[in-house]
Design an enzyme around this catalytic site. Structure first.
Site, short mmCIF file in Angstrom:
data_model
loop_
_atom_site.label_atom_id
_atom_site.label_comp_id
_atom_site.label_asym_id
_atom_site.label_seq_id
_atom_site.Cartn_x
_atom_site.Cartn_y
_atom_site.Cartn_z
N HIS A 24 -2.73 3.31 -4.80
CA HIS A 24 -3.21 2.03 -4.28
C HIS A 24 -3.60 1.08 -5.41
O HIS A 24 -3.59 -0.15 -5.24
CB HIS A 24 -4.42 2.27 -3.37
CG HIS A 24 -4.75 1.11 -2.49
ND1 HIS A 24 -4.35 1.02 -1.18
CD2 HIS A 24 -5.45 -0.02 -2.75
CE1 HIS A 24 -4.78 -0.12 -0.65
NE2 HIS A 24 -5.46 -0.77 -1.58
N ARG A 30 -1.77 -2.26 -6.77
CA ARG A 30 -2.00 -3.60 -6.19
C ARG A 30 -3.01 -4.37 -7.02
O ARG A 30 -2.83 -5.55 -7.33
CB ARG A 30 -2.49 -3.46 -4.74
CG ARG A 30 -1.41 -3.03 -3.77
CD ARG A 30 -1.99 -2.54 -2.45
NE ARG A 30 -2.85 -3.51 -1.78
CZ ARG A 30 -2.43 -4.53 -1.03
NH1 ARG A 30 -1.13 -4.73 -0.87
NH2 ARG A 30 -3.28 -5.34 -0.45
N HIS A 38 -2.64 -10.15 2.14
CA HIS A 38 -3.99 -10.44 2.58
C HIS A 38 -3.94 -11.53 3.63
O HIS A 38 -3.35 -12.58 3.41
CB HIS A 38 -4.86 -10.90 1.40
CG HIS A 38 -5.20 -9.78 0.47
ND1 HIS A 38 -5.67 -9.99 -0.81
CD2 HIS A 38 -5.15 -8.43 0.62
CE1 HIS A 38 -5.89 -8.83 -1.40
NE2 HIS A 38 -5.57 -7.88 -0.55
N LYS A 94 -2.75 -2.77 7.65
CA LYS A 94 -4.14 -3.20 7.84
C LYS A 94 -4.28 -4.33 8.85
O LYS A 94 -5.18 -4.31 9.69
CB LYS A 94 -4.72 -3.63 6.48
CG LYS A 94 -6.21 -3.90 6.52
CD LYS A 94 -6.74 -4.14 5.10
CE LYS A 94 -8.25 -4.35 5.11
NZ LYS A 94 -8.79 -4.56 3.75
N TYR A 126 2.35 -16.65 11.79
CA TYR A 126 3.69 -17.12 11.46
C TYR A 126 3.92 -17.25 9.95
O TYR A 126 4.76 -17.99 9.51
CB TYR A 126 3.93 -18.49 12.12
CG TYR A 126 3.75 -18.44 13.62
CD1 TYR A 126 4.74 -17.96 14.45
CD2 TYR A 126 2.55 -18.85 14.19
CE1 TYR A 126 4.57 -17.91 15.82
CE2 TYR A 126 2.37 -18.81 15.57
CZ TYR A 126 3.38 -18.34 16.37
OH TYR A 126 3.21 -18.27 17.72
N ARG A 131 0.85 -1.18 0.00
CA ARG A 131 0.00 0.00 0.00
C ARG A 131 0.89 1.24 0.00
O ARG A 131 1.99 1.22 0.56
CB ARG A 131 -0.91 -0.03 1.22
CG ARG A 131 -1.86 -1.24 1.23
CD ARG A 131 -2.50 -1.46 2.60
NE ARG A 131 -3.39 -2.62 2.58
CZ ARG A 131 -3.00 -3.89 2.77
NH1 ARG A 131 -1.70 -4.16 2.97
NH2 ARG A 131 -3.87 -4.87 2.74
#
Length: 408
Positions: free
Chosen positions: A345, A348, A371, A280, A381, A255
């Protein structure tokens, strides 16, 4: 004339093969041919225009004419059907040959064959990358589902079988592109007289998911992306840092707010990696740096002030980072509408659409876009998940954009 005893099921079952083919007549042109290997085949002997003819009695074109697949009762009915054709002045064997030719033509006119014909004509004078995108959609999405079908029989449910899995992944832009490709192929078949004047694709828009979420403005056509990349390379605006940010953003999938807060401490130019916390999800994320990205960042080290924390420093606030508006302002200065054409943006979405259409693994792309996974424990992880595959994908994406720059 000697009376012919009509066949019975018992007589047929008990019939034994002999050294030579043996005919067991049933009367009225029908007989059973018993072969030396034990086969029992239904035949009809008749004359048409003075010539002796023999017809293998089958329920379907290319089907069996053997007993017991065809019973005695069925054989007699097939014989009666053939006699009706004879009474109408039609040769049953000739009709069978015409049906066979028609079936062969039908098989030759598969969706795959017609799609390849269309593609060979359509691709003329198209940009190479555009051709590659359509070729990828054909091979990945369209031909596996529709390729073996006769083009004349493709209906709306058949096209939906192709589109629904793409839709389920949320790739709604790709759904529309695939639908358009299929529609053009069917229109080509209609123009060639290979199917009726019905194209089911336009009606599918009523039942496919619509993207009600407003996307960030993004460029999704290769030629337009090529123009943008060249415009960025030629940009001489606010500072070297702004141009570098514009050059890096398409390469990193991050972003804009994450890019402008990039810290030198998080960048490893030797390993070609950048680690940061996703704005995010607040999770650690690792970005493999393509050679082109490493080169851009290496150039910036020559402009780096001693003790600088941020890769993209603020021009007005000492120790701070670049303004969040800098990238969009630069795009506007180059003549781009950041509401409707491209926004920082939007790079992406551009990368996601192009890579999905080129057949890259959906999970690799989603991981590179940072995401989060539904499984929160696994997600904690997962910053380096698919790292080897993502390194390859990111380098190939950077190389692809270099190729785009050469489009005129």
């Amino acid at each position: 004339m000697a009376k012919i005893n009509m066949l019975t099921e018992v007589a047929i079952r008990n019939a034994k093969p002999k050294e030579k083919p043996c005919m067991m007549p049933d009367g009225n042109l029908l007989y059973l041919l018993v072969t030396p290997t034990g086969g029992k085949l239904w035949r009809m002997k008749y004359r048409f225009k003075g010539k002796q003819q023999t017809l293998a009695l089958q329920k379907a074109l290319g089907g069996s004419s053997a007993y017991p697949e065809i019973s005695l009762k069925e054989a007699r009915q097939l014989r009666n059907d053939a006699k009706k054709l004879l009474a109408a002045g039609i040769d049953p064997a000739g009709t069978r040959r015409e049906e066979k030719i028609a079936e062969q033509e039908k098989e030759a006119h598969t969706f795959r064959n017609i799609a390849e014909e269309w593609f060979a004509i359509w691709r003329v004078a198209k940009a190479r990358v555009t051709v590659e995108h359509v070729r990828s959609r054909l091979d990945r999405f369209i031909l596996p589902g529709l390729g073996d079908m006769p083009v004349a029989t493709v209906k709306a449910p058949d096209v939906l079988v192709v589109l629904r899995p793409i839709e389920a992944q949320g790739l709604l832009d790709t759904v529309q592109r695939v639908k358009t490709d299929v529609s053009q192929i069917l229109e080509y078949a209609i123009a060639g007289g290979l199917r009726e004047l019905v194209n089911p694709c336009p009606a599918l828009s009523k039942i496919l998911k619509k993207n009600v979420v407003k996307h960030q403005a993004a460029i999704l056509e290769p030629e337009k992306l090529a123009e943008l990349l060249r415009a960025i390379d030629g940009y001489k605006g606010q500072s070297n840092f702004v141009q570098a940010a514009l050059r890096l953003l398409p390469l990193l999938f991050c972003r804009p707010g994450e890019l402008i807060t990039m810290r030198w401490a998080d960048v490893d130019l030797n390993c070609g990696e950048w680690r940061y916390i996703v704005s995010k999800t607040k999770k650690a994320h690792l970005v493999p740096l393509a050679n082109q990205a490493v080169e851009i960042l290496s150039e910036l080290t020559g402009y780096r002030d001693a003790g600088a924390v941020f890769v993209f420093p603020s021009r007005s606030r000492r120790g701070g980072h670049m303004s969040n508006m800098s990238i969009n302002r630069a795009l506007q200065a180059m003549g781009y509408d950041t509401q409707n054409e491209i926004t920082g943006h939007g790079f992406r979405r551009t990368a996601s659409t192009f890579l999905n259409e080129q057949g890259y693994n959906y999970d690799w792309i989603e991981r590179q876009l940072s995401h989060g996974e539904r499984d929160k424990v696994r997600d904690t992880y997962n910053d380096a998940k698919y790292l080897k595959q993502r390194k390859t994908m990111m380098q190939e994406w950077a190389n692809y954009m270099d190729q785009l720059r050469q489009i005129s």
